[in-house]
Design a protein around this motif. Structure first.
Motif, PDB file in Angstrom:
ATOM      1  N   LEU A  32      -4.105   6.684  15.902  1.00 13.95           N
ATOM      2  CA  LEU A  32      -4.008   5.719  17.001  1.00 13.95           C
ATOM      3  C   LEU A  32      -4.176   4.282  16.524  1.00 13.95           C
ATOM      4  O   LEU A  32      -3.652   3.346  17.128  1.00 13.95           O
ATOM      5  N   LEU A  33      -4.915   4.109  15.423  1.00 12.36           N
ATOM      6  CA  LEU A  33      -5.108   2.761  14.873  1.00 12.36           C
ATOM      7  C   LEU A  33      -3.891   2.264  14.108  1.00 12.36           C
ATOM      8  O   LEU A  33      -3.795   1.074  13.794  1.00 12.36           O
ATOM      9  N   PHE A  34      -2.968   3.183  13.809  1.00  7.30           N
ATOM     10  CA  PHE A  34      -1.825   2.821  12.978  1.00  7.30           C
ATOM     11  C   PHE A  34      -1.010   1.683  13.584  1.00  7.30           C
ATOM     12  O   PHE A  34      -0.601   0.752  12.877  1.00  7.30           O
ATOM     13  N   SER A  35      -0.750   1.733  14.886  1.00  6.80           N
ATOM     14  CA  SER A  35       0.102   0.715  15.509  1.00  6.80           C
ATOM     15  C   SER A  35      -0.491  -0.682  15.398  1.00  6.80           C
ATOM     16  O   SER A  35       0.231  -1.663  15.189  1.00  6.80           O
ATOM     17  N   SER A  36      -1.815  -0.778  15.523  1.00  5.67           N
ATOM     18  CA  SER A  36      -2.454  -2.094  15.439  1.00  5.67           C
ATOM     19  C   SER A  36      -2.544  -2.605  14.008  1.00  5.67           C
ATOM     20  O   SER A  36      -2.694  -3.809  13.779  1.00  5.67           O
ATOM     21  N   MET A  37      -2.421  -1.678  13.037  1.00  5.01           N
ATOM     22  CA  MET A  37      -2.542  -2.065  11.633  1.00  5.01           C
ATOM     23  C   MET A  37      -1.189  -2.139  10.932  1.00  5.01           C
ATOM     24  O   MET A  37      -1.114  -2.599   9.796  1.00  5.01           O
ATOM     25  N   GLN A  38      -0.136  -1.705  11.603  1.00  5.85           N
ATOM     26  CA  GLN A  38       1.173  -1.559  10.949  1.00  5.85           C
ATOM     27  C   GLN A  38       1.681  -2.866  10.359  1.00  5.85           C
ATOM     28  O   GLN A  38       2.154  -2.917   9.215  1.00  5.85           O
ATOM     29  N   GLU A  39       1.605  -3.948  11.126  1.00  4.20           N
ATOM     30  CA  GLU A  39       2.137  -5.224  10.647  1.00  4.20           C
ATOM     31  C   GLU A  39       1.356  -5.734   9.435  1.00  4.20           C
ATOM     32  O   GLU A  39       1.948  -6.222   8.467  1.00  4.20           O
ATOM     33  N   SER A  40       0.049  -5.652   9.491  1.00  4.25           N
ATOM     34  CA  SER A  40      -0.754  -6.145   8.370  1.00  4.25           C
ATOM     35  C   SER A  40      -0.571  -5.265   7.135  1.00  4.25           C
ATOM     36  O   SER A  40      -0.595  -5.755   6.002  1.00  4.25           O
ATOM     37  N   MET A  41      -0.370  -3.959   7.341  1.00  2.00           N
ATOM     38  CA  MET A  41      -0.194  -3.055   6.201  1.00  2.00           C
ATOM     39  C   MET A  41       1.140  -3.258   5.513  1.00  2.00           C
ATOM     40  O   MET A  41       1.271  -3.006   4.317  1.00  2.00           O
ATOM     41  N   ALA A  42       2.129  -3.721   6.260  1.00  2.00           N
ATOM     42  CA  ALA A  42       3.442  -3.944   5.657  1.00  2.00           C
ATOM     43  C   ALA A  42       3.351  -4.972   4.542  1.00  2.00           C
ATOM     44  O   ALA A  42       4.070  -4.888   3.536  1.00  2.00           O
ATOM     45  N   GLY A  43       2.450  -5.924   4.699  1.00  2.00           N
ATOM     46  CA  GLY A  43       2.315  -6.958   3.688  1.00  2.00           C
ATOM     47  C   GLY A  43       1.529  -6.537   2.465  1.00  2.00           C
ATOM     48  O   GLY A  43       1.688  -7.117   1.387  1.00  2.00           O
ATOM     49  N   VAL A  44       0.673  -5.543   2.618  1.00  2.00           N
ATOM     50  CA  VAL A  44      -0.167  -5.140   1.490  1.00  2.00           C
ATOM     51  C   VAL A  44       0.253  -3.802   0.894  1.00  2.00           C
ATOM     52  O   VAL A  44      -0.339  -3.357  -0.085  1.00  2.00           O
ATOM     53  N   SER A  45       1.271  -3.178   1.479  1.00  2.00           N
ATOM     54  CA  SER A  45       1.698  -1.864   1.005  1.00  2.00           C
ATOM     55  C   SER A  45       2.110  -1.897  -0.464  1.00  2.00           C
ATOM     56  O   SER A  45       1.729  -1.038  -1.259  1.00  2.00           O
ATOM     57  N   GLU A  46       2.889  -2.924  -0.836  1.00  2.00           N
ATOM     58  CA  GLU A  46       3.336  -3.034  -2.226  1.00  2.00           C
ATOM     59  C   GLU A  46       2.154  -3.311  -3.158  1.00  2.00           C
ATOM     60  O   GLU A  46       2.136  -2.836  -4.295  1.00  2.00           O
TER      61      GLU A  46
END
Length: 263
Positions: A32-46
């Protein structure tokens, strides 16, 4: 035989509910926390993917945590994998030894049930508890995914949880066999075995000399990152795990049939 099975199921119902609620609940909350973290994780995934040994150990070099599939494999997969293995150990470590430790052997074997059927009933209770644990956890994960409204790779989702079930049965088989040799409850030792296997799997993923030997850990064929990224089972490790399971249950049965039980 059914009386023993029913008694064991009743005795473990609270533990089952607590473990499934904690592990499944934590996994569902992460989803459930994924949606709120998705945008920020896109930047740190790499950045996570390039963290060398750390990324290899936790599967971040194989999948992007900015996708639900990658997030589930690296985050929820870690919670469920370790939590499920520990539950399997808890459910089986004392299943046979508790009769001697609690001085109830005399009562148990005054019943018109042979030792062989008693062992079968207890093992059946372990399998049932592990199956119910997984069904409850998967149900909570599916509720989280449905509420989130994101797409999930369900073929690999089901494959992962099938391998988790096998892994938990293997660990349960090892602890069940250990229980047949013991006269005292050894829950700490059982949990130590789980943590050893988990640590060994992590080391085998980052130390090149251990890579060819990671199949000796039950976690090797039930790793979420491997299964979600390739969709393939580590066949040799899975066959070894199933073989260890069968041998351990057979040894537990043989030892308990011949054991001089303390009363």
């Amino acid at each position: 035989m059914f009386t023993i099975y029913k008694h064991e199921m009743k005795g473990y119902i609270k533990s089952l509910i607590i473990w499934a609620s904690c592990v499944g609940g934590m996994g569902a909350v992460c989803i459930l926390l994924f949606s709120s973290m998705q945008e920020s994780m896109a930047g740190v995934s790499e950045s996570f993917a390039s963290m060398g040994a750390f990324a290899d150990a936790f599967g971040m070099s194989q999948l992007s945590i900015a996708t639900l599939k990658g997030f589930y494999a690296t985050e929820v997969g870690t919670i469920h994998g370790l939590g499920g293995a520990m539950f399997a150990a808890v459910a089986s470590a004392n299943m046979l030894s508790k009769e001697e430790d609690g001085h109830t052997s005399e009562f148990l074997f005054s019943l018109p049930v042979g030792r062989g059927k008693a062992v079968l009933a207890k093992w059946s209770a372990i399998v049932s508890n592990i199956l119910l644990f997984n069904l409850l956890c998967v149900g909570l994960y599916l509720l989280g995914i449905t509420f989130l409204g994101e797409e999930m790779d369900f073929p690999n989702f089901l494959l992962y949880h099938a391998m988790q079930f096998l892994m938990q049965l293997e660990i349960a088989g090892i602890c069940f066999c250990m229980s047949a040799f013991q006269k005292k409850n050894k829950l700490g030792l059982a949990l130590g075995i789980v943590l050893f296997f988990y640590a060994y799997d992590l080391m085998a993923r980052v130390i090149p000399d251990l890579t060819d030997y990671k199949l000796f850990s039950p976690f090797s064929y039930a790793n979420a990152a491997d299964l979600f990224s390739t969709g393939e089972i580590h066949a040799a490790a899975a066959v070894l795990g199933a073989s260890v399971l069968a041998v351990c249950v057979a040894v537990a049965h043989t030892v308990y049939m011949k054991k001089d039980l303390a009363v």
